[in-house]
Design a protein around this motif. Structure first.
Motif, PDB file in Angstrom:
ATOM      1  N   VAL A 105     -19.214  16.929   5.632  1.00  0.00           N
ATOM      2  CA  VAL A 105     -18.028  17.335   4.886  1.00  0.00           C
ATOM      3  C   VAL A 105     -17.362  18.500   5.606  1.00  0.00           C
ATOM      4  O   VAL A 105     -18.033  19.444   6.024  1.00  0.00           O
ATOM      5  CB  VAL A 105     -18.421  17.747   3.459  1.00  0.00           C
ATOM      6  CG1 VAL A 105     -17.226  18.284   2.714  1.00  0.00           C
ATOM      7  CG2 VAL A 105     -19.004  16.568   2.736  1.00  0.00           C
ATOM      8  N   CYS A 160     -20.345  11.483  -0.193  1.00  0.00           N
ATOM      9  CA  CYS A 160     -20.586  12.266   1.028  1.00  0.00           C
ATOM     10  C   CYS A 160     -20.983  13.698   0.677  1.00  0.00           C
ATOM     11  O   CYS A 160     -21.898  14.269   1.244  1.00  0.00           O
ATOM     12  CB  CYS A 160     -19.342  12.318   1.910  1.00  0.00           C
ATOM     13  SG  CYS A 160     -18.963  10.753   2.661  1.00  0.00           S
ATOM     14  N   ASN A 161     -20.242  14.252  -0.266  1.00  0.00           N
ATOM     15  CA  ASN A 161     -20.507  15.636  -0.646  1.00  0.00           C
ATOM     16  C   ASN A 161     -21.905  15.775  -1.220  1.00  0.00           C
ATOM     17  O   ASN A 161     -22.596  16.756  -0.976  1.00  0.00           O
ATOM     18  CB  ASN A 161     -19.490  16.114  -1.689  1.00  0.00           C
ATOM     19  CG  ASN A 161     -18.126  16.254  -1.075  1.00  0.00           C
ATOM     20  OD1 ASN A 161     -17.980  16.146   0.140  1.00  0.00           O
ATOM     21  ND2 ASN A 161     -17.120  16.481  -1.902  1.00  0.00           N
ATOM     22  N   ASP A 215     -24.472  13.955  -0.445  1.00  0.00           N
ATOM     23  CA  ASP A 215     -25.394  13.940   0.688  1.00  0.00           C
ATOM     24  C   ASP A 215     -25.408  15.282   1.386  1.00  0.00           C
ATOM     25  O   ASP A 215     -26.444  15.822   1.727  1.00  0.00           O
ATOM     26  CB  ASP A 215     -24.972  12.872   1.711  1.00  0.00           C
ATOM     27  CG  ASP A 215     -25.386  11.496   1.248  1.00  0.00           C
ATOM     28  OD1 ASP A 215     -26.114  11.429   0.255  1.00  0.00           O
ATOM     29  OD2 ASP A 215     -24.953  10.516   1.874  1.00  0.00           O
ATOM     30  N   PHE A 216     -24.191  15.797   1.600  1.00  0.00           N
ATOM     31  CA  PHE A 216     -24.075  17.060   2.310  1.00  0.00           C
ATOM     32  C   PHE A 216     -24.783  18.180   1.550  1.00  0.00           C
ATOM     33  O   PHE A 216     -25.594  18.916   2.108  1.00  0.00           O
ATOM     34  CB  PHE A 216     -22.595  17.404   2.506  1.00  0.00           C
ATOM     35  CG  PHE A 216     -22.344  18.829   2.891  1.00  0.00           C
ATOM     36  CD1 PHE A 216     -22.636  19.260   4.171  1.00  0.00           C
ATOM     37  CD2 PHE A 216     -21.847  19.743   1.979  1.00  0.00           C
ATOM     38  CE1 PHE A 216     -22.426  20.572   4.539  1.00  0.00           C
ATOM     39  CE2 PHE A 216     -21.629  21.043   2.334  1.00  0.00           C
ATOM     40  CZ  PHE A 216     -21.916  21.463   3.619  1.00  0.00           C
ATOM     41  N   ILE A 217     -24.470  18.250   0.248  1.00  0.00           N
ATOM     42  CA  ILE A 217     -25.052  19.328  -0.547  1.00  0.00           C
ATOM     43  C   ILE A 217     -26.574  19.170  -0.592  1.00  0.00           C
ATOM     44  O   ILE A 217     -27.319  20.128  -0.467  1.00  0.00           O
ATOM     45  CB  ILE A 217     -24.428  19.363  -1.961  1.00  0.00           C
ATOM     46  CG1 ILE A 217     -22.976  19.847  -1.830  1.00  0.00           C
ATOM     47  CG2 ILE A 217     -25.194  20.267  -2.898  1.00  0.00           C
ATOM     48  CD1 ILE A 217     -22.128  19.616  -3.042  1.00  0.00           C
ATOM     49  N   ILE A 264     -11.514   6.429  -2.189  1.00  0.00           N
ATOM     50  CA  ILE A 264     -11.748   7.491  -1.199  1.00  0.00           C
ATOM     51  C   ILE A 264     -12.436   8.687  -1.867  1.00  0.00           C
ATOM     52  O   ILE A 264     -13.371   9.271  -1.324  1.00  0.00           O
ATOM     53  CB  ILE A 264     -10.413   7.931  -0.553  1.00  0.00           C
ATOM     54  CG1 ILE A 264      -9.840   6.782   0.273  1.00  0.00           C
ATOM     55  CG2 ILE A 264     -10.598   9.171   0.309  1.00  0.00           C
ATOM     56  CD1 ILE A 264     -10.661   6.408   1.494  1.00  0.00           C
ATOM     57  N   VAL A 265     -11.954   9.012  -3.070  1.00  0.00           N
ATOM     58  CA  VAL A 265     -12.558  10.153  -3.796  1.00  0.00           C
ATOM     59  C   VAL A 265     -14.032   9.869  -4.063  1.00  0.00           C
ATOM     60  O   VAL A 265     -14.896  10.736  -3.861  1.00  0.00           O
ATOM     61  CB  VAL A 265     -11.803  10.422  -5.114  1.00  0.00           C
ATOM     62  CG1 VAL A 265     -12.580  11.385  -5.994  1.00  0.00           C
ATOM     63  CG2 VAL A 265     -10.427  10.977  -4.816  1.00  0.00           C
ATOM     64  N   LEU A 321     -15.938   7.962  -2.340  1.00  0.00           N
ATOM     65  CA  LEU A 321     -16.623   8.085  -1.046  1.00  0.00           C
ATOM     66  C   LEU A 321     -16.902   9.554  -0.740  1.00  0.00           C
ATOM     67  O   LEU A 321     -17.993   9.925  -0.315  1.00  0.00           O
ATOM     68  CB  LEU A 321     -15.755   7.461   0.059  1.00  0.00           C
ATOM     69  CG  LEU A 321     -16.279   7.615   1.477  1.00  0.00           C
ATOM     70  CD1 LEU A 321     -17.543   6.801   1.669  1.00  0.00           C
ATOM     71  CD2 LEU A 321     -15.226   7.161   2.497  1.00  0.00           C
ATOM     72  N   PHE A 322     -15.887  10.366  -0.988  1.00  0.00           N
ATOM     73  CA  PHE A 322     -16.057  11.798  -0.720  1.00  0.00           C
ATOM     74  C   PHE A 322     -17.133  12.409  -1.609  1.00  0.00           C
ATOM     75  O   PHE A 322     -17.929  13.224  -1.162  1.00  0.00           O
ATOM     76  CB  PHE A 322     -14.731  12.536  -0.951  1.00  0.00           C
ATOM     77  CG  PHE A 322     -13.911  12.622   0.293  1.00  0.00           C
ATOM     78  CD1 PHE A 322     -12.939  11.678   0.570  1.00  0.00           C
ATOM     79  CD2 PHE A 322     -14.125  13.630   1.196  1.00  0.00           C
ATOM     80  CE1 PHE A 322     -12.195  11.745   1.724  1.00  0.00           C
ATOM     81  CE2 PHE A 322     -13.383  13.707   2.355  1.00  0.00           C
ATOM     82  CZ  PHE A 322     -12.410  12.756   2.623  1.00  0.00           C
ATOM     83  N   LEU A 380     -27.742  14.346   9.555  1.00  0.00           N
ATOM     84  CA  LEU A 380     -26.457  13.960   8.969  1.00  0.00           C
ATOM     85  C   LEU A 380     -25.665  13.057   9.905  1.00  0.00           C
ATOM     86  O   LEU A 380     -25.555  13.332  11.092  1.00  0.00           O
ATOM     87  CB  LEU A 380     -25.613  15.206   8.674  1.00  0.00           C
ATOM     88  CG  LEU A 380     -26.015  16.069   7.482  1.00  0.00           C
ATOM     89  CD1 LEU A 380     -25.150  17.305   7.413  1.00  0.00           C
ATOM     90  CD2 LEU A 380     -25.906  15.286   6.189  1.00  0.00           C
TER      91      LEU A 380
END
Lengths: 349, 215
Positions: A162, B21-22, B24-26, B14-15, B17-18, A158
């Motif tokens: 988040v 990102c989320n 990717d994270f998840i 931004i939302v 983007l988030f 990563l």
């Protein structure tokens, strides 16, 4: 909520994988993925992320004018993971340093290299692939025979992570301050995981009449205290203390800037099931794992200071805000607020 | 008003983007990867070369594998090494890496998947398996002019499994975690007789496998 659950799953999967799950964490002694030191190094960047996001959304969302207001605030953040948070200096079995006991080799930078490296760079939870260290014991008997090839867990690859989402109740009081509350409890494998935060953002410029008749500028001190725990095995405490200033440009726009000191500490402890230890030795190069010693780690953060600035746009029903934060993991945050009660009147410049 | 509109657009970006990102994270947090070494110790007595040796590996015998089998997304062989632990000549003289010279013309390492024999319901050990000829044989490494001294209790002969091979292996290992590691030994340099005998050869393979588990 999905992100929060993922967070909890991730932390507890790594901490408690292979465990038998009971009130006191008991781990099978065949859990050999991590020594305590390696688990601590592996997770430290994650707890840095947790700490930074816990200590976000603590100021800058309102002009503290002494009027009562209650707000529900939800914010989330994304953190840039620096390269030095992607690896740590992993523990090596003591016998690997003695070439009369075992010879070692590994592939670093695409080349086969003999011996051990200092630091022994292995990935943290945010890092990439790990590097196994191959070992050839020089004799068949103890202790040489224990010092065999080892490998390490890998990271999640990563660059952006988040942050822990924030859901909080903010109450502004006539004392020109705002109090924050966060609370969550969820069952995690037969035991309650509890999280709470108490925060205070107190305006103090008016005590010294720093801004005269300018009611739009605030100078404030903020403090927050956070705890997370699950039974007696997992305990995390975090706090932050800082100074912030806000300026409400008009009825709709508020700018803020602040600096804060923050820290995190805590522990995780799990005992190993030592049934049959004397009859069936876990043949592992790490003494801690051979002797089935408890897994015991201290929770730490890299971040001690955070500088944050942003803008809040205020509407009749609530606000949205956006800020940037400079810390060991640079962070952007976005928040939404919903007023339970609107203030009686608005600012008149 | 224009400022608010612009800011709202900015927030929407931004939302987005988030959200990405989320995602990717998840996605990243679905899996946990770790490497584990598996040790294959093979002891040969009265061994002669040229010869082909076969080591049977059944990951079901390893707790790290069986405990996580239900959550296993991937299992890749990433690296292995090969070294000689002990060697005794046919005249019962132990090999001395500082004194003796022993060079083998070539050594090949191959991986062959195994399958349970047709009449075996509950396969347990090597006798219950046979090579699976329906799958290709993978050449892991081939080496010429192999100086035994250089392999004698030395761990630096590390072989990286190529991504293409590794991906094929992943699919098979997940469902059928048994295979043979085959080593083919050529003649000893200067060997005049068809076979050269050794009283004892102990060889070691350390195979590092990367497991990907779903959380």
């Amino acid at each position: 909520m999905l992100i929060f659950n993922k967070y909890i799953n991730l932390i507890f999967f790594v901490l408690f994988s292979f465990s038998l799950w009971s009130k006191d964490i008991v781990i099978t002694r065949n859990f050999v993925l991590f020594t305590s030191k390696n688990l601590e190094g592996y997770l430290q960047p994650l707890f840095t992320t947790v700490n930074q996001s816990l200590n976000s959304s603590l100021f800058g969302l309102s002009n503290l004018d002494g009027k009562f207001r209650a707000t529900i605030n939800f914010s989330f953040s994304s953190l840039l993971i620096p390269d030095d948070h992607k690896w740590f200096d992993a523990e090596i079995p003591e016998g690997f340093y003695d070439t009369s006991v075992t010879l070692t080799a590994q592939i670093r930078d695409g080349k086969i290299q003999n011996g051990v490296f200092n630091p022994n760079k292995q990935p943290t939870i945010f890092g990439g692939s790990s590097t196994p260290i191959f070992a050839a014991p020089q004799n068949h008997f103890y202790p040489d025979s224990f010092y065999k090839t080892i490998a390490y867990p890998e990271g999640l690859h990563l660059d952006l992570m988040v942050g822990l989402p924030v859901l909080q109740l903010i109450v502004e009081t006539p004392l020109k301050n705002e109090v924050r509350f966060r609370f969550l409890t969820i069952p995690v494998q037969e035991e309650s995981f509890v999280f709470f935060t108490i925060g205070l953002n107190q305006r103090f410029d008016h005590w010294f009449d720093l801004f005269g008749f300018d009611r739009c500028k605030n100078l404030n001190l903020h403090f927050a205290f956070h705890r997370m725990y699950r039974g007696t095995s997992f305990d995390l405490t975090s706090f932050s203390l800082g100074l912030n200033t806000t300026n409400q440009f008009n009825n709709n726009i508020l700018g803020y800037f602040g600096i804060q000191y923050e820290d995190l500490w805590g522990h995780f402890k799990a005992i190993k099931d030592t049934t049959g230890l004397n009859q069936d030795v876990v043949n592992n190069p790490f003494r801690e794992l051979r002797e089935a010693r408890p897994v015991q780690i201290s929770l730490k953060t890299f971040t001690k200071w955070q500088i944050r600035g942003g803008l809040t746009f205020i509407f009749s029903f609530g606000f949205i805000n956006f800020d940037l934060s400079y810390a060991t993991q640079p962070m952007i945050s976005f928040g939404l607020g919903l007023f339970f009660e609107k203030k009686n009147d608005e600012i008149n410049n | 008003m224009k400022l608010i509109t612009n800011f709202t657009l900015f927030v929407v970006l931004i939302v987005l983007l988030f959200v990405s990102c989320n995602t990717d994270f998840i996605g990243s947090v679905q899996n946990f990867r770790f490497q584990i070494p598996f040790y294959f110790y093979v002891n040969y007595y009265d061994k002669s070369i040229p010869d082909t040796s076969r080591i049977f590996a059944n990951l079901n015998e390893y707790e790290e594998f069986t405990k996580n089998k239900s959550r296993l997304e991937q299992a890749e062989i990433v690296q292995f090494n090969y070294w000689i632990d002990s060697l005794v000549f046919g005249n019962n003289q132990p090999f001395d890496p500082n004194k003796d010279t022993l060079i083998i013309e070539n050594v090949k390492f191959l991986l062959v998947f195994a399958k349970p024999k047709a009449n075996v319901v509950n396969p347990r050990d090597t006798n219950d398996f046979e090579p699976d000829t329906s799958l290709p044989t993978f050449l892991l490494g081939e080496f010429n002019q192999v100086d035994v001294s250089d392999f004698y209790r030395k761990p630096h002969h590390i072989y990286v499994i190529s991504t293409e091979i590794s991906q094929v292996l992943t699919e098979v290992v997940r469902n059928r975690p048994y295979f043979y590691l085959i080593s083919e030994y050529g003649k000893v340099i200067g060997q005049t007789s068809p076979k050269k005998y050794f009283s004892l050869i102990f060889v070691r393979f350390d195979v590092v496998i990367r497991f990907t588990l779903s959380i």
